[in-house]
Design an enzyme around this catalytic site. Structure first.
Site, mmCIF file in Angstrom:
data_model
loop_
_atom_site.group_PDB
_atom_site.id
_atom_site.type_symbol
_atom_site.label_atom_id
_atom_site.label_comp_id
_atom_site.label_asym_id
_atom_site.label_seq_id
_atom_site.Cartn_x
_atom_site.Cartn_y
_atom_site.Cartn_z
ATOM 1 N N ASP A 90 0.992 -1.088 -0.020
ATOM 2 C CA ASP A 90 0.117 0.136 -0.037
ATOM 3 C C ASP A 90 0.957 1.297 0.023
ATOM 4 O O ASP A 90 1.589 1.382 1.042
ATOM 5 C CB ASP A 90 -1.056 0.099 1.252
ATOM 6 C CG ASP A 90 -1.823 1.212 1.350
ATOM 7 O OD1 ASP A 90 -2.909 1.054 0.653
ATOM 8 O OD2 ASP A 90 -1.375 2.374 1.869
ATOM 9 N N TYR A 95 3.230 9.817 -0.601
ATOM 10 C CA TYR A 95 4.131 9.281 0.071
ATOM 11 C C TYR A 95 5.760 9.204 -0.856
ATOM 12 O O TYR A 95 6.661 9.135 -0.153
ATOM 13 C CB TYR A 95 4.237 7.743 0.461
ATOM 14 C CG TYR A 95 3.051 7.274 1.108
ATOM 15 C CD1 TYR A 95 2.087 8.031 1.820
ATOM 16 C CD2 TYR A 95 2.492 5.937 1.053
ATOM 17 C CE1 TYR A 95 0.895 7.796 2.519
ATOM 18 C CE2 TYR A 95 1.329 5.510 1.890
ATOM 19 C CZ TYR A 95 0.432 6.616 2.493
ATOM 20 O OH TYR A 95 -0.481 6.016 3.091
ATOM 21 N N LYS A 124 -2.535 5.852 -4.167
ATOM 22 C CA LYS A 124 -3.673 6.987 -4.328
ATOM 23 C C LYS A 124 -3.355 8.306 -4.934
ATOM 24 O O LYS A 124 -2.245 8.625 -4.934
ATOM 25 C CB LYS A 124 -3.804 7.170 -2.501
ATOM 26 C CG LYS A 124 -3.838 5.911 -1.931
ATOM 27 C CD LYS A 124 -3.747 6.208 -0.172
ATOM 28 C CE LYS A 124 -3.594 5.111 0.599
ATOM 29 N NZ LYS A 124 -2.272 4.446 0.473
ATOM 30 N N HIS A 157 -7.221 9.893 -2.032
ATOM 31 C CA HIS A 157 -6.511 10.062 -0.640
ATOM 32 C C HIS A 157 -7.116 10.538 0.439
ATOM 33 O O HIS A 157 -7.170 10.103 1.365
ATOM 34 C CB HIS A 157 -5.091 10.555 -0.982
ATOM 35 C CG HIS A 157 -4.022 10.161 0.043
ATOM 36 N ND1 HIS A 157 -2.779 9.790 -0.217
ATOM 37 C CD2 HIS A 157 -4.190 9.930 1.358
ATOM 38 C CE1 HIS A 157 -2.114 9.544 0.706
ATOM 39 N NE2 HIS A 157 -3.006 9.451 1.876
#
Length: 323
Positions: A90, A95, A124, A157
């Site tokens: 994930d 990120y 996301k 997100h």
């Protein structure tokens, strides 16, 4: 690729997708479903899956890589997780480690000869990319960074404050699913009002809502709304970012079952039928987290853990609603 998407969208016009709003069910206990989770059944660590409302199956435990660097440390963690038996990674554009995850995944697939479809990959859409065209551009960018042709799950997100953009992004996800660029689509950090608003405008019901859930933050009303609409709950921060591992009640249960406090918290979440996303960059913790599901916590002790939710301890900053 964007032009291809636009052309396909024009050809399809307002065609809608048939929605299957059946209750999501755990693959090992299909007759029970989420409405009354089978809370006393031990599970096999690396093989448990949950069926999504679109018919796809998602591994119930994933390696989370929030705040993991875009380099060798994350590549090593992803490789260690895959070696240990994880089949779900994930990530997210936010990120900024999609390249590292992709390098590790593709190298591991090549080395082991494992088919791509055997590993479930999630990423996301970030807030800055809301809107129909920007969503396609962001999806294409993430696919390039991962070095993949499709994602198993693509999420919004967090809900845009601009409802028009939020709906436009969801329309783009629906089209991307039709085009085969993503197999399942969902949302993250959506509260009740956000989710209800999306459902009023969606042709496809989200497959998941990824939210913070752990014994100290249970979000029962939001979770119930998800279940009522056949939406699987993915629990991020299932260890409350490590801030509750020394809670005396959790420690006492860990001693009783001969497990770690982290394993108690993860087991509780899985017993509720949630997909859990523990994050770690350390090989032995990655392995330990995966071993959290092969034992049974008694119904009495699960009820004791349930009472921890009265604190409503929230660690996440992206969940914009109070529910």
């Amino acid at each position: 690729m964007t032009n291809v998407m636009q052309n396909s969208a024009a050809q399809m016009g307002t065609e809608s997708v048939m929605i299957n709003k059946k209750e999501p069910v755990r693959q090992d206990t299909m007759d029970s479903g989420y409405a009354s989770p089978p809370r006393e059944m031990p599970v096999k660590e690396s093989s448990l899956t949950v069926r999504l409302n679109d018919g796809n199956e998602i591994p119930q435990v994933a390696l989370g890589v929030y705040k993991a660097p875009n380099g060798q440390e994350t590549e090593d963690a992803v490789t260690a997780a895959l070696d240990a038996g994880y089949r779900h990674i994930d990530s997210a554009a936010r990120y900024m480690n999609e390249e590292a995850c992709g390098r590790a995944l593709n190298a591991w697939l090549k080395k082991t000869g494992t088919p791509r479809e055997d590993v479930f990959v999630t990423t996301k859409l970030w807030d800055a990319d809301h809107g129909y065209e920007p969503t396609f551009n962001a999806l294409n960018d993430s696919l390039k960074k991962f070095g993949l042709d499709y994602f198993d799950l693509y999420l919004i997100h967090s809900p845009s404050d601009d409802e028009e953009k939020r709906v436009a992004s969801w329309r783009a996800l629906e089209m991307a699913q039709r085009l085969g660029l993503v197999r399942s689509i969902g949302v993250s950090n959506f509260g009740k009002a956000d989710l209800e608003g999306l459902l009023e405008n969606a042709s496809v019901v989200p497959a998941v809502n990824q939210i913070e859930v752990h014994p100290f933050c249970q979000r029962e009303e939001l979770v119930d709304l998800c279940h009522q609409n056949g939406i699987v709950v993915e629990a991020y921060s299932p260890l409350a970012r490590g801030n509750k591992l020394e809670d005396e009640r959790v420690v006492a249960l860990a001693e009783k079952y001969g497990k770690s406090p982290a394993q108690i918290l993860l087991n509780w979440n899985a017993a509720r039928g949630n997909v859990v996303l523990p994050k770690s960059l350390t090989a032995h913790r990655i392995q330990s987290n995966l071993q959290s599901f092969g034992f049974t916590i008694s119904a009495e002790d699960l009820q004791e853990i349930d009472r921890l939710g009265e604190e409503n301890y929230v660690t996440g900053s992206l969940h914009k609603s109070d529910d």
